[in-house]
Write an enzyme that holds these catalytic residues in place. Structure first.
Site: not given
Length: 381
Positions: A141-142, A196, A217, A225, A246-247, A272, A306
């Protein structure tokens, strides 16, 4: 100064469990141990708290915002208020205010704002600079237009603006200039965190990153591989791994896999969280982008996650629910590891000489009271 005493509580000190314990404190922990060892002193204010559980205050090294505020707003009063609400509502007694990829001017504004906010509210113990030195391939979401290669001069500038409070930086180690960037971090007490990032295992073996931002994430995935960022973090014993429990960001089975592979002493729970945490569902904002919050999930219009609206006590309970770990293990991942990794000498434990940062839960693990520097606070919903 009169000391406060909590008696007949189950205490998880970060080193041991005391089944029928007491803790004596002012703004610092003075004594802790079994109730049988308590010796009353003149002026002690004693509170009997049976069927209560006491753990160290939570340390969140990755939180952008909450309660309508965001670190990127750069408003010192609002950032200080945000940190206060995270403390009173969630037991986060130590916070790294977290930025994101944005224009240089906006990051300048945020760094200057966090500096003033930290001077007002000592819950803010550092800055996590998430971006802009990341990979467009895994931008999450950046906003892509502000992404750039690692730049020592910019990092030094932002660190100075923050009052040398940058403690953690998320970057892409595969990008040009990363080696000099890492050297600056290590010489200035900044933990380099891969995140990221599209880095391969081979590239990461030559990097100096010792932390991974929100494991699984927004990073090159684990494949048969190519281990990628996720596989590298799993394989390297020196790597600390953040988990958003948070699942939604990670399904419970993959949280359990990380827990079993990394072990309790290398996982750090984070939220986050973004500004919609603690707010009603609906439209919000992250880095100038519209965010839609529904069913405890925050997403961009295209469905990209996000940040989160996760509150830290839920992460604390979820890690036990998803993995079967003990309260002592959850304490390790919520407080102890963060204090150890970032050299927070007065945080993370309920031991003599440490700051009196503690969370009191009932037997069902509902947060009842937070003590920050010895002062008691209750949730301000």
């Amino acid at each position: 100064m009169c000391a406060k005493v909590l008696k007949h509580v189950v205490i998880y000190t970060g080193e041991e469990k005391i089944q029928d314990g007491y803790v004596r404190f002012t703004n610092k922990i003075l004594d802790v141990g079994p109730v049988a060892d308590y010796h009353a002193q003149a002026g002690d204010e004693v509170e009997i708290l049976r069927d209560r559980i006491l753990v160290p205050g939570f340390i969140d090294v990755h939180a952008h915002g909450g309660y309508g505020f965001d670190a990127m707003d750069g408003d010192p009063e609002q950032i200080a208020t945000m940190a206060h609400k995270m403390m009173t509502n969630e037991g986060v007694t130590t916070l790294f205010a977290t930025t994101m990829t944005q224009s240089n001017d906006n990051i300048d504004h945020a760094m200057a704002g966090v500096k003033v906010a930290a001077e007002k509210n000592p819950v803010i113990q550092g800055v996590h600079l998430e971006g802009p030195f990341i990979s467009a391939t895994f931008k999450g979401a950046q906003p892509e237009q502000f992404i750039k290669d690692p730049n020592v001069e910019l990092l030094a500038h932002w660190n100075e603006l923050s009052g040398n409070r940058v403690k953690l930086i998320t970057y892409a180690p595969e990008d040009e200039g990363a080696q000099a960037f890492e050297d600056y971090c290590l010489s200035h007490g900044i933990v380099p965190s891969v995140g990221h990032s599209n880095a391969t295992r081979e590239q990461l073996l030559h990097s100096k990153a010792t932390h991974v931002t929100h494991l699984y994430n927004a990073q090159r995935e684990f494949k048969h591989r190519e281990p990628g960022v996720t596989g590298h973090a799993m394989l390297e014993n020196n790597m600390y791994a953040e988990l958003i429990c948070d699942g939604f960001h990670i399904v419970p089975d993959m949280i359990k896999l990380a827990y079993e592979q990394k072990g309790v002493d290398r996982i750090e729970l984070v939220t986050d969280s973004m500004r919609s945490k603690g707010m009603p569902e609906g439209e919000s904002e992250l880095g100038g982008q519209k965010v839609f919050v529904k069913d405890k999930q925050a997403r961009l219009a295209d469905g990209t996650l996000a940040g989160s609206v996760l509150q830290f006590p839920d992460a604390f309970v979820n890690i036990m629910r998803f993995t079967g770990c003990s309260i002592a293990d959850a304490v390790q991942m919520s407080s102890v590891n963060q204090a150890n990794e970032f050299g927070l000498e007065h945080k993370g434990y309920i031991l003599p000489g440490k700051d009196a940062d503690m969370n009191l839960f009932d037997g069902a693990l509902n947060l009842k009271t937070t003590y920050s520097f010895g002062q008691a606070f209750h949730a301000e919903k």
